[in-house]
Design a protein around this motif. Structure first.
Motif: not given
Ligand code: CDP
Length: 233
Positions: A22-24, A164-167, A169-174, A180-182
């Motif tokens: 998506s970013t690319v 994906r975890a950073l993405e 977390e940026e939305k405020g979801i811990r 996430v990997l699973r």
């Protein structure tokens, strides 16, 4: 300038979950001035509506009816040239389609051949007569087999889970990285093994391992390929 059979520049970007598609795709779309189509958001919309309507992932007829509803109402809008917003008729579904619960059912729903037929038709319709970049799983193999440039993005499992975890977390979801990997591994497994249009690189796709690269590096690389092929000046 060489293009596909319609005389349009079509770029196909495929790859597994959270590989940076998506970013690319957004970066290339902005730089070259291409229409951006995120095919995953269509399958996510079908998954969301099936959840809201309490439709089982094995209820073919009901899923097909939902896919038709999505095809009739789906719209993408690039806001401020930065964020791709998803609309189903008047309803904005950008955030809702990415919620975790729908995310768990998107791959099972995407296995349904009738759903795929409707979504592929919608994707082709959105790029008809336009220069476009389309990102997904089966763009190079099925949706745009004549695209003059196809790339297949990959990254290590750990890097994809990290991104994906950073993405989130940026939305405020811990989130927990292992979870996430699973979840992305489970989706990759279903996406790669389904009978219709499984996730795999087209024979003529250029593989790019993005593990050690920034999104900007990958955008530059793809722009270079478009230029080398004479697709852009
Ligand atoms: O952003 P991420 O890579 O995690 O996923 P996405 O592009 O939003 O796609 C979500 C899901 O939709 C995938 O895991 C596939 O099950 C399905 N999909 C598909 O089957 N075919 C496509 N062309 C795009 C997505």
């Amino acid at each position: 300038m060489s293009t596909d059979s319609e005389g349009r520049l079509h770029l196909a970007i495929d790859g597994p979950a959270a590989a940076g598609k998506s970013t690319v795709a957004l970066g290339v779309a902005q730089r070259v001035g291409l229409t951006l189509v995120d095919s995953g958001s269509m399958y996510r919309a079908v998954a969301l509506l099936s959840l809201e309507d309490d439709v089982g992932t094995d209820d073919r007829d009901a899923l097909l009816e939902i896919a038709r509803r999505v095809a009739a109402s789906f719209r993408l809008e690039l806001r401020d040239g930065e964020t791709l917003r998803v609309y189903l008729g008047e309803r904005e579904g950008t955030e809702d389609i990415r919620a975790q619960e729908g995310g768990r059912r998107v791959s099972p729903v995407s296995e349904e051949p009738g759903v795929r037929t409707e979504m592929v038709r919608l994707q082709r319709c959105l790029v008809e007569g336009r220069d476009a970049v389309v990102e997904g799983r089966d763009i190079g193999t099925t949706v745009l087999p004549d695209a003059p440039l196809k790339v297949f993005l990959t990254a290590s499992d750990e890097e994809r889970a990290h991104r994906r975890a950073l993405e989130m977390e940026e939305k405020g979801i811990r989130v927990d990285r292992d979870t996430v990997l699973r979840e992305i591994s489970r989706r990759d497994e279903i996406d790669s093994s389904r009978a219709v249009s499984p996730l795999r690189p087209a024979a003529d796709a250029v593989p790019i391992d993005t593990t050690e690269k920034t999104a900007a590096d990958v955008v530059d690389e793809i722009i270079g390929m478009l230029a080398d092929k004479g697709l852009i000046n």
